[in-house]
Design an enzyme around this catalytic site. Structure first.
Site, PDB file in Angstrom:
ATOM      1  N   HIS A 263       0.880  -1.181   0.000  1.00  0.00           N
ATOM      2  CA  HIS A 263       0.000   0.000   0.000  1.00  0.00           C
ATOM      3  C   HIS A 263       0.914   1.227   0.000  1.00  0.00           C
ATOM      4  O   HIS A 263       1.670   1.434  -0.951  1.00  0.00           O
ATOM      5  CB  HIS A 263      -0.917  -0.103   1.223  1.00  0.00           C
ATOM      6  CG  HIS A 263      -2.068   0.853   1.287  1.00  0.00           C
ATOM      7  ND1 HIS A 263      -2.443   1.658   0.248  1.00  0.00           N
ATOM      8  CD2 HIS A 263      -2.938   1.136   2.297  1.00  0.00           C
ATOM      9  CE1 HIS A 263      -3.493   2.386   0.615  1.00  0.00           C
ATOM     10  NE2 HIS A 263      -3.807   2.090   1.860  1.00  0.00           N
ATOM     11  N   HIS A 302      -2.383  -2.305  -9.816  1.00  0.00           N
ATOM     12  CA  HIS A 302      -3.346  -1.760  -8.871  1.00  0.00           C
ATOM     13  C   HIS A 302      -4.584  -2.635  -8.896  1.00  0.00           C
ATOM     14  O   HIS A 302      -4.957  -3.143  -9.946  1.00  0.00           O
ATOM     15  CB  HIS A 302      -3.720  -0.318  -9.258  1.00  0.00           C
ATOM     16  CG  HIS A 302      -4.237   0.476  -8.111  1.00  0.00           C
ATOM     17  ND1 HIS A 302      -5.540   0.396  -7.702  1.00  0.00           N
ATOM     18  CD2 HIS A 302      -3.606   1.335  -7.272  1.00  0.00           C
ATOM     19  CE1 HIS A 302      -5.691   1.200  -6.659  1.00  0.00           C
ATOM     20  NE2 HIS A 302      -4.543   1.774  -6.374  1.00  0.00           N
ATOM     21  N   ASP A 358       2.652   5.555  -6.834  1.00  0.00           N
ATOM     22  CA  ASP A 358       3.905   5.434  -6.104  1.00  0.00           C
ATOM     23  C   ASP A 358       5.128   5.328  -6.998  1.00  0.00           C
ATOM     24  O   ASP A 358       6.258   5.411  -6.526  1.00  0.00           O
ATOM     25  CB  ASP A 358       3.856   4.206  -5.183  1.00  0.00           C
ATOM     26  CG  ASP A 358       2.954   4.454  -3.989  1.00  0.00           C
ATOM     27  OD1 ASP A 358       2.908   5.606  -3.537  1.00  0.00           O
ATOM     28  OD2 ASP A 358       2.293   3.513  -3.528  1.00  0.00           O
TER      29      ASP A 358
HETATM   30  N1  CMC Z   1       4.806  -6.680 -10.789  1.00  0.00           N
HETATM   31  C1  CMC Z   1       4.690  -7.865 -11.429  1.00  0.00           C
HETATM   32  N2  CMC Z   1       3.565  -8.588 -11.509  1.00  0.00           N
HETATM   33  C2  CMC Z   1       2.495  -8.074 -10.900  1.00  0.00           C
HETATM   34  C3  CMC Z   1       2.520  -6.823 -10.222  1.00  0.00           C
HETATM   35  C4  CMC Z   1       3.744  -6.139 -10.190  1.00  0.00           C
HETATM   36  N3  CMC Z   1       3.838  -4.956  -9.559  1.00  0.00           N
HETATM   37  N4  CMC Z   1       1.298  -6.563  -9.704  1.00  0.00           N
HETATM   38  C5  CMC Z   1       0.518  -7.596 -10.055  1.00  0.00           C
HETATM   39  N5  CMC Z   1       1.236  -8.498 -10.775  1.00  0.00           N
HETATM   40  C6  CMC Z   1       0.748  -9.732 -11.385  1.00  0.00           C
HETATM   41  C7  CMC Z   1       0.573 -10.821 -10.356  1.00  0.00           C
HETATM   42  O1  CMC Z   1       1.724 -11.610 -10.224  1.00  0.00           O
HETATM   43  C8  CMC Z   1      -0.599 -11.583 -10.928  1.00  0.00           C
HETATM   44  O2  CMC Z   1      -0.113 -12.376 -12.006  1.00  0.00           O
HETATM   45  P1  CMC Z   1      -0.727 -13.867 -12.241  1.00  0.00           P
HETATM   46  O3  CMC Z   1      -2.147 -13.623 -12.651  1.00  0.00           O
HETATM   47  O4  CMC Z   1       0.132 -14.443 -13.281  1.00  0.00           O
HETATM   48  O5  CMC Z   1      -0.628 -14.574 -10.928  1.00  0.00           O
HETATM   49  C9  CMC Z   1      -1.483 -10.505 -11.557  1.00  0.00           C
HETATM   50  O6  CMC Z   1      -0.562  -9.445 -11.900  1.00  0.00           O
HETATM   51  C10 CMC Z   1      -2.553  -9.968 -10.616  1.00  0.00           C
HETATM   52  O7  CMC Z   1      -1.921  -9.561  -9.408  1.00  0.00           O
HETATM   53  P2  CMC Z   1      -2.604  -9.570  -7.976  1.00  0.00           P
HETATM   54  O8  CMC Z   1      -1.533  -9.677  -6.941  1.00  0.00           O
HETATM   55  O9  CMC Z   1      -3.699 -10.582  -7.957  1.00  0.00           O
HETATM   56  O10 CMC Z   1      -3.261  -8.135  -7.946  1.00  0.00           O
HETATM   57  P3  CMC Z   1      -3.864  -7.427  -6.676  1.00  0.00           P
HETATM   58  O11 CMC Z   1      -4.975  -6.598  -7.164  1.00  0.00           O
HETATM   59  O12 CMC Z   1      -4.156  -8.393  -5.578  1.00  0.00           O
HETATM   60  O13 CMC Z   1      -2.654  -6.520  -6.145  1.00  0.00           O
HETATM   61  C11 CMC Z   1      -1.161  -4.708  -5.887  1.00  0.00           C
HETATM   62  C12 CMC Z   1      -2.543  -5.149  -6.369  1.00  0.00           C
HETATM   63  C13 CMC Z   1      -1.080  -3.181  -5.907  1.00  0.00           C
HETATM   64  C14 CMC Z   1      -0.943  -5.170  -4.426  1.00  0.00           C
HETATM   65  C15 CMC Z   1      -0.101  -5.339  -6.790  1.00  0.00           C
HETATM   66  O14 CMC Z   1      -0.268  -4.887  -8.127  1.00  0.00           O
HETATM   67  C16 CMC Z   1       1.324  -5.045  -6.324  1.00  0.00           C
HETATM   68  O15 CMC Z   1       1.841  -5.773  -5.464  1.00  0.00           O
HETATM   69  N6  CMC Z   1       1.992  -3.974  -6.876  1.00  0.00           N
HETATM   70  C17 CMC Z   1       3.281  -3.579  -6.419  1.00  0.00           C
HETATM   71  C18 CMC Z   1       3.159  -2.783  -5.129  1.00  0.00           C
HETATM   72  C19 CMC Z   1       2.637  -1.396  -5.381  1.00  0.00           C
HETATM   73  O16 CMC Z   1       3.087  -0.690  -6.276  1.00  0.00           O
HETATM   74  N7  CMC Z   1       1.687  -0.976  -4.533  1.00  0.00           N
HETATM   75  C20 CMC Z   1       1.138   0.382  -4.577  1.00  0.00           C
HETATM   76  C21 CMC Z   1      -0.297   0.403  -4.959  1.00  0.00           C
HETATM   77  S1  CMC Z   1      -0.840   2.062  -5.400  1.00  0.00           S
HETATM   78  C22 CMC Z   1      -0.800   2.943  -3.944  1.00  0.00           C
HETATM   79  C23 CMC Z   1      -1.909   2.585  -3.056  1.00  0.00           C
HETATM   80  O17 CMC Z   1      -3.071   2.916  -3.376  1.00  0.00           O
HETATM   81  O18 CMC Z   1      -1.639   2.009  -2.011  1.00  0.00           O
END
Ligand code: CMC
Length: 423
Positions: A263, A302, A358
């Site tokens: 986050h 996201h 971010d």
């Molecule tokens: N890099 C590489 N792969 C990714 C990333 C990433 N940053 N984010 C998602 N994926 C992939 C993930 O591995 C999955 O692939 P597969 O379907 O093959 O398993 C797919 O995309 C869906 O990911 P998810 O984890 O199910 O997505 P989510 O909605 O649960 O998670 C997130 C959202 C923000 C936690 C995630 O995208 C992430 O960890 N990003 C990096 C951390 C980040 O930048 N966070 C800041 C968010 S914006 C500020 C805020 O509002 O807090």
């Protein structure tokens, strides 16, 4: 076309038709038809926890609006304190309302001396400023015990005002504590952003004069962070608030939720990632390791944006103005290259992974001299009015206590085994 869904319980053949209103389906119809059968939705992917009038987020089209105003419009034309007023009250203030609001915020920036002398000094010298901020916000509730009376609108206004006024003071105090510098008292002649910069950086000069470009940049970054509907920390705020805990305790919980690297902690993680990559030559290997699932491209992806995060675009556009004052952050070149590669790469395209807010904020904060561990603290200052708006909306609506169900998958009943008979 009928705007409804029909749910049929195949065990009994009974059906119920539920209207679709504002893109949502009222779950109470399900409850009536199938009491005791729960939706299993870990991480709330498809569950709307509340109806809200505050922020409209269309993740598919990359649209973000506070109370109907586009984020681009507000970032260009408004100020952070005006946006706070808008989020909390639903309308932009008139001149008179604006002046009263800014005055009220400006004149509540001081905190009780015991907080500084006894509370902050108790932290270890290398305490993380987010850890200090979470604790300090919670501790404020002990100075304002009347805050418990959450149903009184005047009392709510006072606590909201205090939280928005005092959080930059607490944040700067956490920083000064870490570096062993004396605390700088708030200067009520300065704007919200300039006062924060003064509390951060003032040394021996009689008056600290913030660069107008940097004061404006910090104000804009606070606007971009001000609200983002039902994210993890705002949900924490609403959930804690639903027990009718005071807003300081709820805001401390929200701040704790923001702390994590998935986050608000992601801005710090982005800089660590860019430092680890180090140079252009290492980018291809890094991208391959992300695609192999060994690590994540921080600042990308996201839960709700399946398009370019509009906030990231605004931050990116502001970076050059800031760099003109601070000097260029060389990590920006690696960031731009990463973005260029990721936007063309099938792995990221097929998963709708775009830069989020971010990805670029950390580069600006770093250029402005903020240490990495202050990045999430800056996010918390900006997000405070959003948390408070949601808390207020939820209390005004007399929201029920948040209490989700679970689907139990553990063992059935069994008998206690005395310790000498266990294997
Ligand atoms: N890099 C590489 N792969 C990714 C990333 C990433 N940053 N984010 C998602 N994926 C992939 C993930 O591995 C999955 O692939 P597969 O379907 O093959 O398993 C797919 O995309 C869906 O990911 P998810 O984890 O199910 O997505 P989510 O909605 O649960 O998670 C997130 C959202 C923000 C936690 C995630 O995208 C992430 O960890 N990003 C990096 C951390 C980040 O930048 N966070 C800041 C968010 S914006 C500020 C805020 O509002 O807090």
């Amino acid at each position: 076309m009928t705007e409804s869904v029909t749910i049929t319980d195949n065990r009994t053949g009974e059906s119920v038709e539920v209207p679709i209103v504002n893109g949502g389906v009222d779950a109470s119809a399900w409850k009536k038809l199938m009491p005791g059968t729960w939706f299993l939705d870990p991480g709330f992917s498809v569950t709307a926890s509340t109806a809200s009038e505050i922020t409209d987020l269309d993740g598919g089209n990359g649209i973000l609006r506070y109370r109907g105003y586009a984020i681009e419009d507000l970032a260009e034309n408004s100020s952070f304190l005006e946006v706070c007023y808008l989020l909390l009250n639903g309308e932009l203030p008139t001149q008179a309302q604006h002046d009263t609001w800014v005055h009220d915020i400006t004149f509540h920036t001081y905190i009780h001396e015991n907080m500084r002398r006894r509370f902050y000094e108790g932290f270890h010298y290398d305490a993380h400023p987010m850890g200090m901020l979470v604790s300090a916000i919670a501790a404020l509730s002990t100075f304002y015990p009347e805050a418990k009376d959450v149903r009184d609108p005047e009392n709510r206004y006072r606590q909201i005002n205090r939280l928005i006024s005092k959080v930059p003071t607490l944040a700067a105090m956490a920083y000064r504590n870490t570096i062993g510098m004396p605390f700088v008292y708030p200067d009520n002649s300065l704007s919200y952003g300039a006062n924060f910069l003064s509390m951060m950086w003032k040394v021996a000069e009689p008056d600290y004069e913030a660069s107008p470009v940097l004061a404006k940049a910090i104000d804009t970054l606070f606007i971009l962070h001000a609200d983002h509907e039902q994210n993890c920390s705002t949900t924490a705020m609403r959930v804690i608030g639903s027990s009718l805990a005071d807003p300081y305790s709820a805001a401390a919980g929200a701040t704790a939720a923001l702390y994590g690297p998935r986050h608000g902690g992601a801005n710090e993680a982005v800089i660590h990632m860019l430092n680890d990559i180090g140079s252009y030559d290492n980018i291809p290997a890094f991208i391959e390791s992300v695609k192999a699932g060994k690590q994540r491209l921080m600042g990308f992806g996201h839960r709700v944006y399946k398009a370019y995060d509009p906030r990231a675009r605004i931050v990116k556009n502001h970076a050059d103005e800031v760099f003109k004052v601070t000097g260029r952050n060389h990590l920006i070149d690696i960031a731009l290259k990463l973005e260029e590669i990721a936007l063309e790469d099938e792995y990221f395209k097929s998963r709708n992974l775009y830069p989020n807010v971010d990805f670029y904020t950390g580069l600006i904060y770093q250029a402005m001299n903020f240490p990495l561990d202050m990045f999430t603290v800056l996010f918390a200052i900006g997000r405070m009015p959003g948390w408070l708006s949601h808390w207020q909306e939820s209390v005004e609506a007399e929201a029920r206590i948040s209490r989700p169900r679970q689907v139990y998958t553990g063992l059935p009943e069994r008998k206690y085994v005395p310790i000498d008979q266990r294997v």
